[in-house]
Design a protein around this motif. Structure first.
Motif, PDB file in Angstrom:
ATOM      1  N   ILE A 171       0.830  -1.210   0.000  1.00 52.92           N
ATOM      2  CA  ILE A 171       0.000   0.000   0.000  1.00 52.92           C
ATOM      3  C   ILE A 171       0.863   1.258   0.000  1.00 52.92           C
ATOM      4  N   SER A 172       1.763   1.361   0.965  1.00 51.60           N
ATOM      5  CA  SER A 172       2.541   2.598   1.109  1.00 51.60           C
ATOM      6  C   SER A 172       3.490   2.821  -0.064  1.00 51.60           C
ATOM      7  N   GLY A 173       3.929   1.750  -0.688  1.00 49.26           N
ATOM      8  CA  GLY A 173       4.819   1.877  -1.837  1.00 49.26           C
ATOM      9  C   GLY A 173       4.087   2.064  -3.150  1.00 49.26           C
ATOM     10  N   GLY A 174       2.739   2.083  -3.094  1.00 50.83           N
ATOM     11  CA  GLY A 174       1.949   2.244  -4.305  1.00 50.83           C
ATOM     12  C   GLY A 174       2.098   1.061  -5.257  1.00 50.83           C
ATOM     13  N   LEU A 175       2.399  -0.106  -4.717  1.00 50.50           N
ATOM     14  CA  LEU A 175       2.662  -1.275  -5.552  1.00 50.50           C
ATOM     15  C   LEU A 175       1.378  -1.994  -5.961  1.00 50.50           C
ATOM     16  N   ASN A 176       0.628  -2.455  -4.981  1.00 48.76           N
ATOM     17  CA  ASN A 176      -0.612  -3.182  -5.266  1.00 48.76           C
ATOM     18  C   ASN A 176      -1.513  -3.069  -4.049  1.00 48.76           C
ATOM     19  N   SER A 177      -2.307  -2.019  -4.012  1.00 50.69           N
ATOM     20  CA  SER A 177      -3.126  -1.756  -2.833  1.00 50.69           C
ATOM     21  C   SER A 177      -4.197  -2.824  -2.607  1.00 50.69           C
ATOM     22  N   ASP A 178      -4.689  -3.451  -3.680  1.00 57.08           N
ATOM     23  CA  ASP A 178      -5.669  -4.528  -3.501  1.00 57.08           C
ATOM     24  C   ASP A 178      -5.053  -5.676  -2.715  1.00 57.08           C
ATOM     25  N   TRP A 179      -3.854  -6.079  -3.111  1.00 56.42           N
ATOM     26  CA  TRP A 179      -3.183  -7.146  -2.381  1.00 56.42           C
ATOM     27  C   TRP A 179      -2.786  -6.687  -0.986  1.00 56.42           C
ATOM     28  N   GLY A 180      -2.370  -5.444  -0.853  1.00 54.33           N
ATOM     29  CA  GLY A 180      -1.984  -4.929   0.467  1.00 54.33           C
ATOM     30  C   GLY A 180      -3.109  -5.046   1.472  1.00 54.33           C
ATOM     31  N   ILE A 181      -4.276  -4.550   1.111  1.00 53.31           N
ATOM     32  CA  ILE A 181      -5.440  -4.628   2.010  1.00 53.31           C
ATOM     33  C   ILE A 181      -5.859  -6.077   2.214  1.00 53.31           C
ATOM     34  N   ALA A 182      -5.797  -6.875   1.176  1.00 53.63           N
ATOM     35  CA  ALA A 182      -6.172  -8.291   1.297  1.00 53.63           C
ATOM     36  C   ALA A 182      -5.268  -9.007   2.308  1.00 53.63           C
ATOM     37  N   LEU A 183      -3.971  -8.738   2.275  1.00 52.13           N
ATOM     38  CA  LEU A 183      -3.045  -9.379   3.213  1.00 52.13           C
ATOM     39  C   LEU A 183      -3.292  -8.907   4.643  1.00 52.13           C
ATOM     40  N   LEU A 184      -3.551  -7.616   4.805  1.00 55.18           N
ATOM     41  CA  LEU A 184      -3.823  -7.100   6.150  1.00 55.18           C
ATOM     42  C   LEU A 184      -5.134  -7.673   6.697  1.00 55.18           C
ATOM     43  N   ASN A 185      -6.132  -7.786   5.841  1.00 56.34           N
ATOM     44  CA  ASN A 185      -7.396  -8.402   6.262  1.00 56.34           C
ATOM     45  C   ASN A 185      -7.203  -9.873   6.615  1.00 56.34           C
ATOM     46  N   LEU A 186      -6.447 -10.582   5.802  1.00 55.32           N
ATOM     47  CA  LEU A 186      -6.176 -11.990   6.071  1.00 55.32           C
ATOM     48  C   LEU A 186      -5.483 -12.150   7.422  1.00 55.32           C
ATOM     49  N   ASN A 187      -4.565 -11.265   7.721  1.00 55.05           N
ATOM     50  CA  ASN A 187      -3.855 -11.326   8.994  1.00 55.05           C
ATOM     51  C   ASN A 187      -4.821 -11.190  10.178  1.00 55.05           C
ATOM     52  N   THR A 188      -5.801 -10.276  10.058  1.00 57.62           N
ATOM     53  CA  THR A 188      -6.771 -10.132  11.153  1.00 57.62           C
ATOM     54  C   THR A 188      -7.703 -11.335  11.232  1.00 57.62           C
ATOM     55  N   MET A 189      -7.929 -12.009  10.104  1.00 60.86           N
ATOM     56  CA  MET A 189      -8.738 -13.230  10.127  1.00 60.86           C
ATOM     57  C   MET A 189      -7.975 -14.370  10.803  1.00 60.86           C
ATOM     58  N   LEU A 190      -6.700 -14.470  10.518  1.00 62.00           N
ATOM     59  CA  LEU A 190      -5.891 -15.543  11.086  1.00 62.00           C
ATOM     60  C   LEU A 190      -5.583 -15.320  12.568  1.00 62.00           C
ATOM     61  N   PHE A 191      -5.448 -14.062  12.957  1.00 57.30           N
ATOM     62  CA  PHE A 191      -5.079 -13.703  14.334  1.00 57.30           C
ATOM     63  C   PHE A 191      -6.024 -12.608  14.847  1.00 57.30           C
ATOM     64  N   PRO A 192      -7.301 -12.944  15.045  1.00 53.97           N
ATOM     65  CA  PRO A 192      -8.311 -11.930  15.358  1.00 53.97           C
ATOM     66  C   PRO A 192      -8.136 -11.228  16.702  1.00 53.97           C
ATOM     67  N   LEU A 203      -4.208   5.026   4.584  1.00 49.27           N
ATOM     68  CA  LEU A 203      -3.328   5.335   3.455  1.00 49.27           C
ATOM     69  C   LEU A 203      -4.095   5.366   2.130  1.00 49.27           C
ATOM     70  N   LEU A 204      -5.147   4.557   2.048  1.00 46.31           N
ATOM     71  CA  LEU A 204      -5.957   4.501   0.832  1.00 46.31           C
ATOM     72  C   LEU A 204      -7.078   5.540   0.821  1.00 46.31           C
ATOM     73  N   GLY A 205      -7.184   6.310   1.902  1.00 44.86           N
ATOM     74  CA  GLY A 205      -8.216   7.345   1.974  1.00 44.86           C
ATOM     75  C   GLY A 205      -9.581   6.829   2.392  1.00 44.86           C
ATOM     76  N   ASP A 206      -9.667   5.602   2.865  1.00 36.89           N
ATOM     77  CA  ASP A 206     -10.925   5.012   3.321  1.00 36.89           C
ATOM     78  C   ASP A 206     -11.057   5.262   4.822  1.00 36.89           C
ATOM     79  N   LYS A 207     -11.538   6.471   5.162  1.00 38.12           N
ATOM     80  CA  LYS A 207     -11.597   6.888   6.562  1.00 38.12           C
ATOM     81  C   LYS A 207     -12.540   6.036   7.392  1.00 38.12           C
ATOM     82  N   GLU A 208     -13.657   5.616   6.819  1.00 34.84           N
ATOM     83  CA  GLU A 208     -14.630   4.848   7.594  1.00 34.84           C
ATOM     84  C   GLU A 208     -14.065   3.489   8.005  1.00 34.84           C
ATOM     85  N   ASN A 209     -13.471   2.759   7.082  1.00 28.93           N
ATOM     86  CA  ASN A 209     -12.865   1.475   7.445  1.00 28.93           C
ATOM     87  C   ASN A 209     -11.660   1.678   8.361  1.00 28.93           C
ATOM     88  N   ALA A 210     -10.912   2.738   8.148  1.00 30.69           N
ATOM     89  CA  ALA A 210      -9.787   3.038   9.034  1.00 30.69           C
ATOM     90  C   ALA A 210     -10.296   3.254  10.459  1.00 30.69           C
TER      91      ALA A 210
END
Length: 138
Positions: free
Chosen positions: A59-80, A95-102
């Motif tokens: 996300i922060s490197g502007g590489l692949n924000s879809d994968w970035g958020i997906a990995l962070l979400n997966l991490n919270t699923m695995l370790f809630p 970082l993605l400007g999604d204030k509500e989810n943040a």
């Protein structure tokens, strides 16, 4: 052939396997990453920092924000129950400007920090104030 001259295959580490998976599949398949890793190395993902680090870098490197958020979400699923991961997910959304989810994820991080030593709570509190006091924050 002399056994000393046989080429030995060096197994890939978890980070390399994650990047291989990301190159082969869209972010929507992230839930399958855990099984992929388990099949490759014979054990489950147990280091929360790997998905966190790669996700935030994407996300922060502007590489692949879809994968970035997906990995962070997966991490919270695995370790809630790990509030630090929810704080990181909040960072990703911010970082993605999604204030509500943040906001929702920073609040979850604070809830989980009430009963533990909370090294992430200061950040979550600061970011919630930032979101609330800056309605035009992108």
């Amino acid at each position: 052939m002399n056994p000393l001259h046989q080429a030995q295959v060096i197994p890939k580490n978890v980070s390399e396997l994650i990047y291989d998976f990301m190159r082969a599949y869209p972010a929507e398949k992230s839930i399958q990453l855990h099984d992929f890793i388990k099949n490759q190395i014979g054990e489950s993902l147990n280091d929360t920092s790997i998905l966190n680090r790669i996700g935030l870098t994407q996300i922060s490197g502007g590489l692949n924000s879809d994968w970035g958020i997906a990995l962070l979400n997966l991490n919270t699923m695995l370790f809630p129950d790990d509030g630090n991961l929810w704080d990181s997910l909040g960072e990703g959304y911010l970082l993605l400007g999604d204030k509500e989810n943040a906001r929702l994820n920073f609040k979850k991080a604070l809830e989980l920090g009430q009963e533990k030593e909370c090294h992430w709570c200061k950040n979550s509190q600061k970011k919630l104030i930032l979101i609330q006091s800056n309605p035009n924050l992108n």
